[in-house]
Design a protein around this motif. Sequence first.
Motif, PDB file in Angstrom:
ATOM      1  N   GLY A 155      -2.546   3.498  -2.020  1.00  0.00           N
ATOM      2  CA  GLY A 155      -1.740   3.142  -0.865  1.00  0.00           C
ATOM      3  C   GLY A 155      -2.536   3.002   0.419  1.00  0.00           C
ATOM      4  N   CYS A 156      -3.755   3.535   0.431  1.00  0.00           N
ATOM      5  CA  CYS A 156      -4.593   3.481   1.640  1.00  0.00           C
ATOM      6  C   CYS A 156      -5.586   2.329   1.626  1.00  0.00           C
ATOM      7  CB  CYS A 156      -5.364   4.801   1.791  1.00  0.00           C
ATOM      8  SG  CYS A 156      -4.317   6.271   1.920  1.00  0.00           S
ATOM      9  N   LEU A 157      -5.619   1.568   0.541  1.00  0.00           N
ATOM     10  CA  LEU A 157      -6.619   0.512   0.417  1.00  0.00           C
ATOM     11  C   LEU A 157      -6.580  -0.509   1.558  1.00  0.00           C
ATOM     12  CD1 LEU A 157      -6.705  -0.225  -3.432  1.00  0.00           C
ATOM     13  CD2 LEU A 157      -8.430   0.923  -2.034  1.00  0.00           C
ATOM     14  N   PRO A 158      -5.387  -0.999   1.966  1.00  0.00           N
ATOM     15  CA  PRO A 158      -5.388  -1.965   3.080  1.00  0.00           C
ATOM     16  C   PRO A 158      -5.991  -1.387   4.357  1.00  0.00           C
ATOM     17  CG  PRO A 158      -3.286  -2.015   1.918  1.00  0.00           C
ATOM     18  CD  PRO A 158      -4.048  -0.831   1.387  1.00  0.00           C
ATOM     19  N   MET A 159      -5.719  -0.112   4.628  1.00  0.00           N
ATOM     20  CA  MET A 159      -6.256   0.512   5.836  1.00  0.00           C
ATOM     21  C   MET A 159      -7.771   0.651   5.747  1.00  0.00           C
ATOM     22  SD  MET A 159      -5.401   4.248   7.490  1.00  0.00           S
ATOM     23  CE  MET A 159      -6.137   5.134   6.093  1.00  0.00           C
ATOM     24  N   PHE A 160      -8.261   1.138   4.601  1.00  0.00           N
ATOM     25  CA  PHE A 160      -9.698   1.306   4.440  1.00  0.00           C
ATOM     26  C   PHE A 160     -10.427  -0.034   4.480  1.00  0.00           C
ATOM     27  CE2 PHE A 160      -8.795   5.361   1.824  1.00  0.00           C
ATOM     28  CZ  PHE A 160      -8.790   6.122   2.984  1.00  0.00           C
ATOM     29  N   ALA A 161      -9.822  -1.063   3.887  1.00  0.00           N
ATOM     30  CA  ALA A 161     -10.492  -2.362   3.775  1.00  0.00           C
ATOM     31  C   ALA A 161     -10.672  -3.035   5.126  1.00  0.00           C
ATOM     32  CB  ALA A 161      -9.697  -3.276   2.838  1.00  0.00           C
ATOM     33  N   GLN A 162      -9.797  -2.753   6.084  1.00  0.00           N
ATOM     34  CA  GLN A 162      -9.917  -3.433   7.367  1.00  0.00           C
ATOM     35  C   GLN A 162     -10.763  -2.672   8.391  1.00  0.00           C
ATOM     36  OE1 GLN A 162      -6.555  -3.657  10.079  1.00  0.00           O
ATOM     37  NE2 GLN A 162      -5.385  -2.359   8.689  1.00  0.00           N
ATOM     38  N   ILE A 163     -11.193  -1.476   8.046  1.00  0.00           N
ATOM     39  CA  ILE A 163     -12.041  -0.710   8.969  1.00  0.00           C
ATOM     40  C   ILE A 163     -13.297  -1.487   9.362  1.00  0.00           C
ATOM     41  CG2 ILE A 163     -13.516   1.337   9.160  1.00  0.00           C
ATOM     42  CD1 ILE A 163     -11.354   2.919   7.722  1.00  0.00           C
ATOM     43  N   PRO A 164     -14.013  -2.121   8.406  1.00  0.00           N
ATOM     44  CA  PRO A 164     -15.203  -2.891   8.817  1.00  0.00           C
ATOM     45  C   PRO A 164     -14.878  -4.019   9.794  1.00  0.00           C
ATOM     46  CG  PRO A 164     -15.208  -2.510   6.447  1.00  0.00           C
ATOM     47  CD  PRO A 164     -13.865  -2.093   6.940  1.00  0.00           C
ATOM     48  N   PHE A 165     -13.718  -4.662   9.610  1.00  0.00           N
ATOM     49  CA  PHE A 165     -13.344  -5.754  10.515  1.00  0.00           C
ATOM     50  C   PHE A 165     -13.047  -5.222  11.913  1.00  0.00           C
ATOM     51  CE2 PHE A 165     -12.255  -7.258   6.249  1.00  0.00           C
ATOM     52  CZ  PHE A 165     -12.869  -8.497   6.245  1.00  0.00           C
TER      53      PHE A 165
END
Length: 229
Positions: free
Chosen positions: A97-107
């Motif tokens: 459930g946290c994947l979208p949040m983690f994935a956008q951290i670099p952006f």
Amino acid sequence: MFDVPVSIAHALVSGLADVLEPVAGGPATALAIVLFTAAVRLALVPLAVAAARGERKRARMMPKVQALQEKYAKNPERLRRETAALYETEGITPVTGCLPMFAQIPFFMVMYRLFASATVAGHQNALLAHTLLAAPLGQNWIGVLGGGLLSPASLVFVGLFVLLGSVAVWSSRRVAVGGPMGAVARVLPFGTIVFAAFVPLAAGLYLLTSGAWTAVERAVLQRGIAAAR
């Protein structure tokens, strides 16, 4: 580490701003940041869908988890093992459930670096001179407070905080998870308001756009999950 991504982001945001400037005028760069963020979130939609499916699976297996909690209430270690085995059998991981949040951290970090760097690829960063109304996109709220709490630049940030707060309230009310995780999920959106005070306005716009996208996306996906039950 971020030099190449920052250069790419600089080219994208500058190019978008140039295209939008004849129509949007002064706020063109701010609008370009919003569009950049929307493009990032659009690319991450598959992860959001996967997270929603994981949420649906977790909801279905909750009776099994509760049964294990009752059965092994006096044996925490056995409960941990059995619960982990159940999650593995169902093909669910706690971080899904946290994947979208983690994935956008670099952006987000790229956007932060873009508007916190005086130079990009060895050249002066012209984006730092761009503003949203009276507030420089490369400045944070703490930096503009010297002009007074009610100065035009400060009021732009206040407006940003109000919008972030509205999104946080909306997101918090739609959290369906109970227990400690649910409590954290309800409080977490409000952290963006505090965080936005210490990062460049451009990064605050990223947070606002991404938060609004998440709120709408979650509502749509939850409706789909409810309809599928």
